[in-house]
Write a protein that holds these residues in place. Structure first.
Motif, PDB file in Angstrom:
ATOM      1  N   ARG A   1     -33.599 -15.561  17.363  1.00 51.01           N
ATOM      2  CA  ARG A   1     -32.477 -15.402  16.366  1.00 51.01           C
ATOM      3  C   ARG A   1     -32.684 -16.712  15.358  1.00 51.01           C
ATOM      4  O   ARG A   1     -32.676 -16.158  14.210  1.00 51.01           O
ATOM      5  N   LEU A   2     -33.256 -17.568  15.571  1.00 52.45           N
ATOM      6  CA  LEU A   2     -33.625 -18.790  14.692  1.00 52.45           C
ATOM      7  C   LEU A   2     -34.734 -18.534  13.939  1.00 52.45           C
ATOM      8  O   LEU A   2     -35.034 -18.681  12.816  1.00 52.45           O
ATOM      9  N   GLY A   3     -35.828 -17.588  14.495  1.00 50.97           N
ATOM     10  CA  GLY A   3     -36.851 -17.259  13.677  1.00 50.97           C
ATOM     11  C   GLY A   3     -36.605 -16.315  12.642  1.00 50.97           C
ATOM     12  O   GLY A   3     -36.994 -16.344  11.444  1.00 50.97           O
ATOM     13  N   ALA A   4     -35.743 -15.269  12.889  1.00 56.92           N
ATOM     14  CA  ALA A   4     -35.460 -14.409  11.976  1.00 56.92           C
ATOM     15  C   ALA A   4     -34.468 -15.167  10.960  1.00 56.92           C
ATOM     16  O   ALA A   4     -34.586 -14.867   9.616  1.00 56.92           O
ATOM     17  N   ALA A   5     -33.566 -16.114  11.307  1.00 57.07           N
ATOM     18  CA  ALA A   5     -33.071 -16.761  10.306  1.00 57.07           C
ATOM     19  C   ALA A   5     -33.903 -17.531   9.179  1.00 57.07           C
ATOM     20  O   ALA A   5     -33.539 -17.703   8.163  1.00 57.07           O
TER      21      ALA A   5
ATOM     22  N   ALA B   1     -27.588 -18.679   7.513  1.00 56.16           N
ATOM     23  CA  ALA B   1     -26.487 -19.787   7.953  1.00 56.16           C
ATOM     24  C   ALA B   1     -25.657 -19.163   8.950  1.00 56.16           C
ATOM     25  O   ALA B   1     -25.441 -19.821  10.100  1.00 56.16           O
ATOM     26  N   SER B   2     -25.253 -18.117   8.801  1.00 53.96           N
ATOM     27  CA  SER B   2     -24.343 -17.539  10.188  1.00 53.96           C
ATOM     28  C   SER B   2     -25.267 -17.152  11.260  1.00 53.96           C
ATOM     29  O   SER B   2     -24.305 -17.377  12.267  1.00 53.96           O
ATOM     30  N   MET B   3     -26.510 -16.622  11.123  1.00 55.17           N
ATOM     31  CA  MET B   3     -27.163 -16.606  12.128  1.00 55.17           C
ATOM     32  C   MET B   3     -27.440 -17.817  13.026  1.00 55.17           C
ATOM     33  O   MET B   3     -27.370 -17.876  14.243  1.00 55.17           O
ATOM     34  N   ARG B   4     -27.645 -19.031  12.159  1.00 52.66           N
ATOM     35  CA  ARG B   4     -27.990 -20.236  12.877  1.00 52.66           C
ATOM     36  C   ARG B   4     -26.594 -20.481  13.744  1.00 52.66           C
ATOM     37  O   ARG B   4     -26.905 -21.462  14.762  1.00 52.66           O
ATOM     38  N   ALA B   5     -25.433 -20.490  13.062  1.00 55.25           N
ATOM     39  CA  ALA B   5     -24.124 -20.977  13.633  1.00 55.25           C
ATOM     40  C   ALA B   5     -23.924 -20.094  14.847  1.00 55.25           C
ATOM     41  O   ALA B   5     -22.933 -20.351  15.576  1.00 55.25           O
TER      42      ALA B   5
END
Length: 207
Positions: free
Chosen positions: A184-188, A201-205
């Motif tokens: 998820r963080l790699g895609a963000a 930003a939404s994916m990181r949160a």
């Protein structure tokens, strides 16, 4: 709308946030001539009623306000941040090659009852509020008083106000919550590089 459990969004404040930040909604109606969709900028008052109140206006020439009288059930679709997600952005893909492309997005469906507001005071108020909000970032925000009063009066006579008392909100926030945190963080991070910073930003949160 199909909503897997891990993408379901039930928090009113999050759904109201999507509506505020992405106010161009799709008003979906079903009248005598079948389904119709109109794209309108909405204002939301989250404190009116159990789920909030939507306000907008349509052109008087638009038949929707005559085909769908006060009390008509309607739905408004608000789409927030969205972007294509490549499997190459997941670290785990390069180890096991067991990932596929997808699309991440935020969407809210507001169901409610329509009220037609064909009065000058209402339409003047909604135009003023929309203008103040969307002109706020301009160096010299446009105001209705910038134009001659008779011109503004003639423009206001050509629009009709609508309100929608929201009876339910349905949210779907798809941010790769079903993936490993590193994926998820790699895609963000990849989205950030490509300019999709809001979705990143939404994916990181997300959890």
């Amino acid at each position: 709308m199909y909503i897997p459990e891990h993408f379901a969004e039930t928090r009113p404040d999050v759904m109201h946030r999507v509506i505020r930040e992405h106010p161009l909604g799709v008003l979906v109606t079903h009248g005598p001539d079948g389904l119709d969709a109109n794209h309108l900028p909405f204002e939301i008052d989250p404190d009116q009623g159990p789920h909030g109140l939507l306000s907008a206006h349509v052109a008087r020439a638009n038949p929707v306000w005559q085909r769908c009288p006060t009390g008509t059930p309607v739905m408004v679709v608000f789409r927030g941040a969205q972007a294509y997600i490549s499997p190459n952005w997941y670290p785990s893909k390069h180890e096991a090659h067991r990932q596929v492309p997808t699309w991440n997005y935020e969407v809210v469906h507001a169901h409610g009852l329509l009220t037609i507001r064909d009065d000058e005071r209402f339409v003047r108020g909604i135009v003023a509020r929309l203008t103040r909000r969307h002109e706020a970032a301009e160096p010299q925000p446009w105001k209705m008083t910038d134009s001659p009063p008779d011109f503004i009066d003639s423009m206001l006579r050509n629009i009709v106000g609508i309100e929608i008392s929201i009876t339910s909100l349905v949210g779907k926030i798809k941010l790769s919550q079903n993936k490993e945190a590193r994926d998820r963080l790699g895609a963000a991070e990849a989205l950030d590089v490509r300019g999709s910073r809001e979705l990143a930003a939404s994916m990181r949160a997300a959890e």
